[in-house]
Design an enzyme around this catalytic site. Structure first.
Site, PDB file in Angstrom:
ATOM      1  N   ASP A   1     -37.550 107.650  -1.247  1.00  0.00           N
ATOM      2  CA  ASP A   1     -36.220 108.070  -0.779  1.00  0.00           C
ATOM      3  C   ASP A   1     -36.191 108.357   0.714  1.00  0.00           C
ATOM      4  OD1 ASP A   1     -35.362 109.933  -3.799  1.00  0.00           O
ATOM      5  OD2 ASP A   1     -35.451 107.801  -3.351  1.00  0.00           O
TER       6      ASP A   1
ATOM      7  N   ARG B   1     -34.081  98.969 -12.480  1.00  0.00           N
ATOM      8  CA  ARG B   1     -34.138 100.358 -12.969  1.00  0.00           C
ATOM      9  C   ARG B   1     -33.960 100.442 -14.493  1.00  0.00           C
ATOM     10  NH1 ARG B   1     -31.191 104.169  -8.682  1.00  0.00           N
ATOM     11  NH2 ARG B   1     -32.687 105.660  -9.526  1.00  0.00           N
TER      12      ARG B   1
ATOM     13  N   CYS C   1     -29.027  98.823  -9.834  1.00  0.00           N
ATOM     14  CA  CYS C   1     -28.211  99.125  -8.646  1.00  0.00           C
ATOM     15  C   CYS C   1     -28.841  98.371  -7.472  1.00  0.00           C
ATOM     16  CB  CYS C   1     -28.176 100.617  -8.411  1.00  0.00           C
ATOM     17  SG  CYS C   1     -29.788 101.265  -8.025  1.00  0.00           S
TER      18      CYS C   1
ATOM     19  N   LYS D   1     -30.206 117.376  -4.666  1.00  0.00           N
ATOM     20  CA  LYS D   1     -29.434 116.525  -5.594  1.00  0.00           C
ATOM     21  C   LYS D   1     -30.306 116.151  -6.799  1.00  0.00           C
ATOM     22  CE  LYS D   1     -29.128 111.929  -4.861  1.00  0.00           C
ATOM     23  NZ  LYS D   1     -29.541 111.097  -6.014  1.00  0.00           N
ATOM     24  N   ASN D   2     -31.544 115.777  -6.532  1.00  0.00           N
ATOM     25  CA  ASN D   2     -32.389 115.260  -7.615  1.00  0.00           C
ATOM     26  C   ASN D   2     -33.019 116.349  -8.472  1.00  0.00           C
ATOM     27  OD1 ASN D   2     -31.626 112.796  -6.754  1.00  0.00           O
ATOM     28  ND2 ASN D   2     -33.546 112.260  -5.755  1.00  0.00           N
TER      29      ASN D   2
ATOM     30  N   ARG E   1     -22.582 110.438  -1.981  1.00  0.00           N
ATOM     31  CA  ARG E   1     -23.188 110.719  -3.290  1.00  0.00           C
ATOM     32  C   ARG E   1     -24.306 111.741  -3.165  1.00  0.00           C
ATOM     33  NH1 ARG E   1     -25.113 105.765  -6.638  1.00  0.00           N
ATOM     34  NH2 ARG E   1     -25.756 107.566  -7.837  1.00  0.00           N
TER      35      ARG E   1
HETATM   36  C1  EPZ Z   1     -35.347 109.298  -9.400  1.00  0.00           C
HETATM   37  O1  EPZ Z   1     -34.804 108.095  -9.934  1.00  0.00           O
HETATM   38  C2  EPZ Z   1     -34.444 109.692  -8.240  1.00  0.00           C
HETATM   39  N1  EPZ Z   1     -33.093 109.950  -8.729  1.00  0.00           N
HETATM   40  C3  EPZ Z   1     -34.424 108.578  -7.201  1.00  0.00           C
HETATM   41  O2  EPZ Z   1     -33.628 109.029  -6.103  1.00  0.00           O
HETATM   42  C4  EPZ Z   1     -35.851 108.342  -6.716  1.00  0.00           C
HETATM   43  O3  EPZ Z   1     -35.864 107.255  -5.815  1.00  0.00           O
HETATM   44  C5  EPZ Z   1     -36.756 108.025  -7.916  1.00  0.00           C
HETATM   45  O4  EPZ Z   1     -36.676 109.077  -8.890  1.00  0.00           O
HETATM   46  C6  EPZ Z   1     -38.213 107.865  -7.507  1.00  0.00           C
HETATM   47  O5  EPZ Z   1     -38.658 109.022  -6.883  1.00  0.00           O
HETATM   48  C7  EPZ Z   1     -32.831 111.126  -9.328  1.00  0.00           C
HETATM   49  O6  EPZ Z   1     -33.702 111.970  -9.506  1.00  0.00           O
HETATM   50  C8  EPZ Z   1     -31.414 111.353  -9.785  1.00  0.00           C
HETATM   51  P1  EPZ Z   1     -38.020 106.489 -11.688  1.00  0.00           P
HETATM   52  P2  EPZ Z   1     -35.375 107.501 -11.337  1.00  0.00           P
HETATM   53  O7  EPZ Z   1     -37.676 106.508 -13.138  1.00  0.00           O
HETATM   54  O8  EPZ Z   1     -35.678 108.617 -12.250  1.00  0.00           O
HETATM   55  C9  EPZ Z   1     -39.317 102.152 -13.008  1.00  0.00           C
HETATM   56  C10 EPZ Z   1     -32.049 108.894  -4.376  1.00  0.00           C
HETATM   57  O9  EPZ Z   1     -31.932 108.166  -3.385  1.00  0.00           O
HETATM   58  N2  EPZ Z   1     -38.937 102.573 -14.377  1.00  0.00           N
HETATM   59  O10 EPZ Z   1     -39.154 107.316 -11.191  1.00  0.00           O
HETATM   60  O11 EPZ Z   1     -34.454 106.450 -11.781  1.00  0.00           O
HETATM   61  C11 EPZ Z   1     -38.085 101.939 -12.141  1.00  0.00           C
HETATM   62  O12 EPZ Z   1     -37.568 100.651 -12.333  1.00  0.00           O
HETATM   63  C12 EPZ Z   1     -32.457 108.281  -5.707  1.00  0.00           C
HETATM   64  O13 EPZ Z   1     -31.853 110.132  -4.396  1.00  0.00           O
HETATM   65  C13 EPZ Z   1     -39.214 101.731 -15.430  1.00  0.00           C
HETATM   66  O14 EPZ Z   1     -39.769 100.640 -15.249  1.00  0.00           O
HETATM   67  O15 EPZ Z   1     -36.743 106.843 -10.824  1.00  0.00           O
HETATM   68  C14 EPZ Z   1     -38.628 102.123 -10.748  1.00  0.00           C
HETATM   69  O16 EPZ Z   1     -39.206 100.907 -10.324  1.00  0.00           O
HETATM   70  C15 EPZ Z   1     -32.681 106.789  -5.617  1.00  0.00           C
HETATM   71  N3  EPZ Z   1     -38.847 102.109 -16.685  1.00  0.00           N
HETATM   72  C16 EPZ Z   1     -39.725 103.174 -10.941  1.00  0.00           C
HETATM   73  O17 EPZ Z   1     -40.008 103.204 -12.345  1.00  0.00           O
HETATM   74  C17 EPZ Z   1     -38.230 103.312 -16.933  1.00  0.00           C
HETATM   75  O18 EPZ Z   1     -37.938 103.620 -18.098  1.00  0.00           O
HETATM   76  C18 EPZ Z   1     -39.319 104.567 -10.495  1.00  0.00           C
HETATM   77  O19 EPZ Z   1     -38.234 104.959 -11.270  1.00  0.00           O
HETATM   78  C19 EPZ Z   1     -37.955 104.155 -15.834  1.00  0.00           C
HETATM   79  C20 EPZ Z   1     -38.319 103.774 -14.560  1.00  0.00           C
END
Ligand code: EPZ
Length: 427
Positions: A308, A123, A118, A22-23, A400
């Site tokens: 995850d 996020r 969420c 998915k990711n 999802r």
């Molecule tokens: C991706 O989300 C995945 N989703 C998530 O999977 C996964 O948990 C996550 O990466 C971490 O591995 C998809 O790929 C569609 P991040 P993403 O940006 O990109 C902070 C699942 O269950 N952050 O690495 O949103 C954020 O708040 C889902 O399949 C900022 O502060 O994750 C978080 O604390 C859930 N500012 C941390 O970084 C930003 O601009 C990680 O977020 C972006 C992120």
């Protein structure tokens, strides 16, 4: 609203084929907006997040055909694309925000609603926007929308304060058509980033170093077409590997990349499970007479233990002998499943970003809710070994990100079935 009815089940045994990731497929679908030719994307999992992304791409003007049985999507983004992404779809799925980079690069302007937080955290998208600004875009946030404009993006050196997966993907996609070279530092190194880079390069992009913490993107005028097979879903694979431990069974997951599962394999061995690489894939089994033993887990960006898999692994630790500590360092609120596990008799205390777990001998079936995608899967696993019957509601979260979870578990011997449209009893 649908729910799962899950009964105490025998140890799960057999093999299960893992679907595409998915990711990986979600950013790759967004990236198809960059291509002037037709793209073929294979190993696409049948999940509602994929449906949502396809709806969004269609609303933006792309032509798409999805052969669900074959798991193949044909995309064409040659016609006139729209610059606006609709609130209703972006608010439904955070990954919709990944269309921002491609549209900004392709059209020179884009307007996307800010994705909400969420269940697992606020996020924010500040790192995405910082990257677009560094590439020369004028970014304005107002009334819950983000708009960005740039005649032509210009390559830049960008340091990410946190190795954000989404920010790495969004900025990488924007930089593909920028003028000059972009160097992205302290970026995410997840396998899904590598898969996205491989898709982009097969369409004519110049992305170097994906999978390391420094990615170099040499801007090109355009990218054309690609025929790409998505990598297997390491989180779905991990979920079934944990299911073998929770039910004291013997499961082989096929169509997996063992290298993507190293941190999980290490932890499964720590709790006394056997993990073997076989011809077919990865076999996880429980040796009679050995007990599940407690261990500590700390989630980290790849190659650390994946956030995850945190909820699913907790469904093992609540049954392991001794005290385990699970520390969630990636998201600030990813313990929503703890309250639901406690309804089933688990002994867990939350202290700041850690959950302290005292293993119990047995869980009890109960009425529980999926609070997010991975929590839902974790509760389904726990329910398989709980005494009596569990009613797991809000399973739209699970739909999802899992393709036919109940069917795949049933084929391994699980007593689980889906009940559609039940009316929730008023409490
Ligand atoms: C991706 O989300 C995945 N989703 C998530 O999977 C996964 O948990 C996550 O990466 C971490 O591995 C998809 O790929 C569609 P991040 P993403 O940006 O990109 C902070 C699942 O269950 N952050 O690495 O949103 C954020 O708040 C889902 O399949 C900022 O502060 O994750 C978080 O604390 C859930 N500012 C941390 O970084 C930003 O601009 C990680 O977020 C972006 C992120």
């Amino acid at each position: 609203m649908a729910r799962f009815i899950i009964k105490n089940s025998p140890p799960l045994k057999g093999s299960v084929k893992i679907s595409g990731s998915k990711n990986a497929v979600l950013p790759i679908l967004a990236a198809s907006l960059l291509a002037e030719g037709k793209c073929i994307i294979r190993e696409v999992p049948c999940q509602s997040d994929v449906e949502t992304m396809l709806k969004l791409l269609e609303r933006l003007g792309a032509d798409l055909q999805w052969d669900k049985d074959a798991g193949i999507i044909h995309t064409s983004a040659s016609s006139r694309l729209r610059t606006e992404a609709e609130y209703e779809l972006v608010s439904k799925m955070r990954a919709s925000f990944l269309v921002m980079g491609p549209l900004l690069a392709r059209l020179g302007e884009v307007n996307v609603p800010l994705p909400g937080g969420c269940a697992i955290g606020a996020r924010p998208v500040d790192l995405h926007l910082k990257g677009f600004c560094a590439l020369g875009a004028e970014v304005v946030q107002e009334h819950g929308n983000v708009s960005a404009k740039a005649k032509r993006l210009k390559g830049a050196r960008i340091y990410l304060d946190f190795p954000s997966v989404g920010a790495t993907e969004n900025i990488m996609m924007a930089a593909v058509l920028a003028d000059g070279v972009t160097v992205l530092e302290n970026c995410a190194v997840e396998p899904e980033i590598v898969d996205l880079a491989n898709f982009l390069n097969s369409a004519g992009a110049e992305v170097r170093g994906a999978g390391t913490d420094t990615i170099k993107i040499i801007g090109v005028k355009s990218i054309s077409k690609a025929d790409h097979s998505v990598i297997p879903d390491r989180i779905e694979a991990g979920t079934f590997m944990v299911a073998a431990g929770v039910t004291k069974g013997d499961i082989t997951v096929t169509n997996v990349v063992a290298d993507h599962l190293k941190p999980l394999i290490a932890k499964l061995k720590e709790v006394n499970l056997n993990v073997e690489e076989t011809e077919a894939g990865l076999r996880v089994y429980y040796k009679e007479g050995r007990r599940l033993i407690a261990t500590d887990v700390k989630t980290l960006p790849y190659p650390g233990f994946p956030t995850d898999m945190q909820a699913q692994f907790m469904s093992l630790l609540i049954l392991a002998e001794g005290t385990s500590i699970v520390t969630e360092t990636v998201f600030e609120n990813r313990f929503m499943h703890v309250g639901e596990f406690k309804r089933m008799g688990a002994d867990i205390k939350i202290e700041s970003r850690s959950a302290i777990i005292e293993g119990v001998k047995k869980l009890m079936g109960a009425q529980v809710k999926a609070t997010d995608l991975r929590a839902g899967a974790a509760l389904a696993l726990a329910a398989l070994t709980a005494s009596g019957t569990t009613e797991l509601s809000d399973i739209y979260h699970i739909d999802r990100g899992y393709c036919n979870l109940a069917e795949k578990l049933s084929q391994l011997g699980a007593m689980i079935h889906r009940e559609e449209d039940f009316s929730e009893k008023n409490c």
